[in-house]
Design an enzyme around this catalytic site. Structure first.
Site, PDB file in Angstrom:
ATOM      1  N   ARG A 154       0.821  -1.227   0.000  1.00  0.00           N
ATOM      2  CA  ARG A 154       0.000   0.000   0.000  1.00  0.00           C
ATOM      3  C   ARG A 154       0.853   1.274   0.000  1.00  0.00           C
ATOM      4  O   ARG A 154       0.477   2.263  -0.603  1.00  0.00           O
ATOM      5  CB  ARG A 154      -0.990  -0.041   1.160  1.00  0.00           C
ATOM      6  CG  ARG A 154      -2.002  -1.177   0.898  1.00  0.00           C
ATOM      7  CD  ARG A 154      -3.123  -1.235   1.868  1.00  0.00           C
ATOM      8  NE  ARG A 154      -4.072  -2.268   1.436  1.00  0.00           N
ATOM      9  CZ  ARG A 154      -5.144  -2.628   2.105  1.00  0.00           C
ATOM     10  NH1 ARG A 154      -5.427  -2.038   3.242  1.00  0.00           N
ATOM     11  NH2 ARG A 154      -5.942  -3.560   1.639  1.00  0.00           N
ATOM     12  N   GLY A 191      15.185 -13.029   8.664  1.00  0.00           N
ATOM     13  CA  GLY A 191      16.257 -13.040   9.653  1.00  0.00           C
ATOM     14  C   GLY A 191      17.631 -13.069   9.012  1.00  0.00           C
ATOM     15  O   GLY A 191      17.805 -12.651   7.852  1.00  0.00           O
ATOM     16  N   THR A 207      12.496 -11.693  12.693  1.00  0.00           N
ATOM     17  CA  THR A 207      12.833 -13.022  13.217  1.00  0.00           C
ATOM     18  C   THR A 207      12.486 -13.094  14.695  1.00  0.00           C
ATOM     19  O   THR A 207      12.709 -12.128  15.438  1.00  0.00           O
ATOM     20  CB  THR A 207      14.329 -13.361  13.034  1.00  0.00           C
ATOM     21  OG1 THR A 207      14.668 -14.461  13.898  1.00  0.00           O
ATOM     22  CG2 THR A 207      15.256 -12.213  13.363  1.00  0.00           C
ATOM     23  N   ASP A 219      14.044 -14.710  16.790  1.00  0.00           N
ATOM     24  CA  ASP A 219      15.295 -14.755  17.566  1.00  0.00           C
ATOM     25  C   ASP A 219      15.848 -13.361  17.862  1.00  0.00           C
ATOM     26  O   ASP A 219      16.756 -13.216  18.676  1.00  0.00           O
ATOM     27  CB  ASP A 219      16.358 -15.559  16.804  1.00  0.00           C
ATOM     28  CG  ASP A 219      16.037 -17.044  16.796  1.00  0.00           C
ATOM     29  OD1 ASP A 219      15.264 -17.481  17.655  1.00  0.00           O
ATOM     30  OD2 ASP A 219      16.559 -17.754  15.920  1.00  0.00           O
ATOM     31  N   ARG A 236       8.253 -32.200  35.411  1.00  0.00           N
ATOM     32  CA  ARG A 236       7.384 -32.267  34.230  1.00  0.00           C
ATOM     33  C   ARG A 236       8.007 -31.412  33.129  1.00  0.00           C
ATOM     34  O   ARG A 236       8.691 -30.427  33.432  1.00  0.00           O
ATOM     35  CB  ARG A 236       5.985 -31.705  34.540  1.00  0.00           C
ATOM     36  CG  ARG A 236       5.183 -32.539  35.493  1.00  0.00           C
ATOM     37  CD  ARG A 236       4.680 -33.824  34.810  1.00  0.00           C
ATOM     38  NE  ARG A 236       3.798 -34.571  35.699  1.00  0.00           N
ATOM     39  CZ  ARG A 236       4.208 -35.468  36.589  1.00  0.00           C
ATOM     40  NH1 ARG A 236       5.502 -35.710  36.728  1.00  0.00           N
ATOM     41  NH2 ARG A 236       3.333 -36.126  37.330  1.00  0.00           N
ATOM     42  N   HIS A 247       6.702 -24.602  17.704  1.00  0.00           N
ATOM     43  CA  HIS A 247       6.401 -23.582  16.700  1.00  0.00           C
ATOM     44  C   HIS A 247       5.202 -22.690  17.010  1.00  0.00           C
ATOM     45  O   HIS A 247       4.938 -21.758  16.242  1.00  0.00           O
ATOM     46  CB  HIS A 247       6.229 -24.238  15.324  1.00  0.00           C
ATOM     47  CG  HIS A 247       7.548 -24.637  14.716  1.00  0.00           C
ATOM     48  ND1 HIS A 247       8.227 -25.752  15.126  1.00  0.00           N
ATOM     49  CD2 HIS A 247       8.313 -24.048  13.776  1.00  0.00           C
ATOM     50  CE1 HIS A 247       9.361 -25.848  14.435  1.00  0.00           C
ATOM     51  NE2 HIS A 247       9.439 -24.826  13.619  1.00  0.00           N
ATOM     52  N   GLN A 306       5.298 -20.566  18.958  1.00  0.00           N
ATOM     53  CA  GLN A 306       5.933 -19.263  19.226  1.00  0.00           C
ATOM     54  C   GLN A 306       6.177 -18.460  17.947  1.00  0.00           C
ATOM     55  O   GLN A 306       6.382 -17.260  17.981  1.00  0.00           O
ATOM     56  CB  GLN A 306       7.293 -19.469  19.903  1.00  0.00           C
ATOM     57  CG  GLN A 306       7.179 -20.070  21.268  1.00  0.00           C
ATOM     58  CD  GLN A 306       8.445 -20.804  21.686  1.00  0.00           C
ATOM     59  OE1 GLN A 306       9.296 -20.234  22.326  1.00  0.00           O
ATOM     60  NE2 GLN A 306       8.562 -22.062  21.304  1.00  0.00           N
ATOM     61  N   ARG A 307       6.229 -19.142  16.811  1.00  0.00           N
ATOM     62  CA  ARG A 307       6.540 -18.413  15.572  1.00  0.00           C
ATOM     63  C   ARG A 307       5.266 -17.953  14.851  1.00  0.00           C
ATOM     64  O   ARG A 307       5.313 -17.110  13.963  1.00  0.00           O
ATOM     65  CB  ARG A 307       7.400 -19.280  14.657  1.00  0.00           C
ATOM     66  CG  ARG A 307       8.350 -18.439  13.849  1.00  0.00           C
ATOM     67  CD  ARG A 307       9.527 -19.205  13.342  1.00  0.00           C
ATOM     68  NE  ARG A 307       9.192 -20.100  12.247  1.00  0.00           N
ATOM     69  CZ  ARG A 307      10.028 -21.011  11.779  1.00  0.00           C
ATOM     70  NH1 ARG A 307      11.226 -21.150  12.311  1.00  0.00           N
ATOM     71  NH2 ARG A 307       9.681 -21.796  10.777  1.00  0.00           N
TER      72      ARG A 307
HETATM   73  O1  F6P Z   1      15.426 -18.634  13.343  1.00  0.00           O
HETATM   74  C1  F6P Z   1      14.142 -18.733  13.854  1.00  0.00           C
HETATM   75  C2  F6P Z   1      13.882 -20.106  14.392  1.00  0.00           C
HETATM   76  O2  F6P Z   1      12.522 -20.180  14.696  1.00  0.00           O
HETATM   77  C3  F6P Z   1      14.713 -20.532  15.610  1.00  0.00           C
HETATM   78  O3  F6P Z   1      14.332 -20.000  16.822  1.00  0.00           O
HETATM   79  C4  F6P Z   1      14.532 -22.016  15.553  1.00  0.00           C
HETATM   80  O4  F6P Z   1      15.518 -22.673  16.257  1.00  0.00           O
HETATM   81  C5  F6P Z   1      14.556 -22.292  14.089  1.00  0.00           C
HETATM   82  O5  F6P Z   1      14.136 -21.118  13.445  1.00  0.00           O
HETATM   83  C6  F6P Z   1      13.685 -23.449  13.688  1.00  0.00           C
HETATM   84  O6  F6P Z   1      13.686 -23.570  12.322  1.00  0.00           O
HETATM   85  P1  F6P Z   1      12.742 -24.604  11.550  1.00  0.00           P
HETATM   86  O7  F6P Z   1      11.351 -24.178  11.797  1.00  0.00           O
HETATM   87  O8  F6P Z   1      13.126 -24.481  10.129  1.00  0.00           O
HETATM   88  O9  F6P Z   1      13.035 -25.925  12.151  1.00  0.00           O
END
Ligand code: F6P
Length: 317
Positions: free
Chosen positions: A23, A100, A124, A126, A242, A248, A250-251
């Site tokens: 945009r 990243g 990223t 990270d 435990r 994932h 988190q991503r």
């Molecule tokens: O670089 C980002 C990241 O999510 C890291 O924290 C993680 O270790 C890596 O990528 C995992 O990569 P993939 O999803 O390709 O296994």
């Protein structure tokens, strides 16, 4: 500058960034072309012309509408030449690469070796782009992990148990350190720092004598597996443990307000930089200021302030 391409990795906030690029570019009369599946798609010529409506309804979604992939072929000269052909075939005057360290390293190569006009947007979970205080996606990842951690703490406290929680970070302890600090955790294990399991167990046993039974230990995936750490603690202390592996989640997910706003600011600045004929740089937020940063600097190793975080976590626990 008539036409620019967009290529991405994936994390929360990237869709907001694509939307803002399309945009902003449109407001300058610049056309945008989405490149699918990252550098693999650039090699294969997987492109689509975007308009303002192509990016409707994505500001609040995780992942990337452009899909993404790792590309071993882009490491070869043959792959790079094919990528150049796609840039030529699509009449791209410039490229915005959102991602990243790997993505920005490849962007630097395109600019420095082949003279392509490229601007990077750091994104990223990270947060390990040198010279950049905040990358798109990092805030969401830490908040997703923290939300899970707060729930785990309820059980840890109620049952007086030891939990070992594994978070993402193959080479980098950013999420682990931020979550451990924000979540008031007792211990954190990260790739950048050695740890002594005997010492940790001693502290757990001593705490146990004083009546402190619940512990939360955060482990970055690149340092150790939660299951191994937990097994060792049980073996040495004879206390029950435990584990939780967050993985994932988190991503992905709904980007935080912070990530959406950062994405919009970075995106509009990236378009403006390309329009002004700049290249081989990325946008960066540093010390509350939006600055232009050479990609060569951005891809160098970053000081993640590990000791500062670690000391604070230990003092505050
Ligand atoms: O670089 C980002 C990241 O999510 C890291 O924290 C993680 O270790 C890596 O990528 C995992 O990569 P993939 O999803 O390709 O296994």
């Amino acid at each position: 500058m008539k036409r620019i391409g967009i290529l991405t990795r994936d994390c929360a906030g990237i869709n907001a960034c694509i939307r803002a690029i399309v945009r902003t570019a449109d407001s300058y009369g610049i056309e945008t072309v989405g490149i699918f599946r990252g550098y693999e798609g650039l090699i294969n010529g997987e492109t689509k012309i975007f308009d303002r409506r192509s990016v409707s309804g994505i500001i609040n979604t995780g992942g990337t509408i452009l899909k993404t992939a790792r590309s071993k072929r882009f490491m070869t000269e043959e792959g790079q030449l094919k990528a150049l052909q796609t840039i030529k075939n699509n009449n791209l005057d410039g490229l915005i690469v959102i991602g990243g360290n790997g993505s920005l390293t490849a962007a630097h190569l395109l600019a420095s070796k082949y003279g392509i006009k490229v601007i990077g947007v750091p994104a990223t979970i990270d947060n390990d782009i040198n010279g950049v205080d905040f990358c798109v996606g990092a805030d969401t990842a830490v908040n997703v992990a923290l939300d899970a951690l707060d729930k785990i703490r309820d059980t840890a406290d109620s049952l007086e148990r030891i939990f070992v929680v594994e978070v993402m970070g193959r080479d980098c302890g950013y999420i682990a350190l931020r979550v451990a600090l924000a979540g008031g955790c007792e211990e954190v294990l990260v790739p950048e720092r050695d740890f002594d399991i005997e010492e940790i167990c001693e502290a757990i046993t001593e705490g146990n004598v004083r009546g402190k039974i619940s512990w939360i230990i955060i482990v970055a995936e690149g340092k150790a597996h939660a299951s191994d750490v937990a097994a060792k603690i049980t073996e040495i202390t004879e206390l029950e443990t435990r584990i939780v592996v967050l993985g994932h989640i988190q991503r992905g997910g709904r980007p935080t307000a912070g990530d959406r706003i950062l994405a919009a600011r970075y995106a509009s600045m990236a378009v403006e930089m390309l329009k002004d004929g700049q290249t081989d740089k990325c946008v960066a937020l540093r010390n509350m200021d939006f600055i232009e940063l050479p990609l060569e600097e951005a891809i160098k190793p970053k000081d993640m302030e590990v000791e500062t975080y670690y000391r604070l976590i230990k003092v505050l626990t």
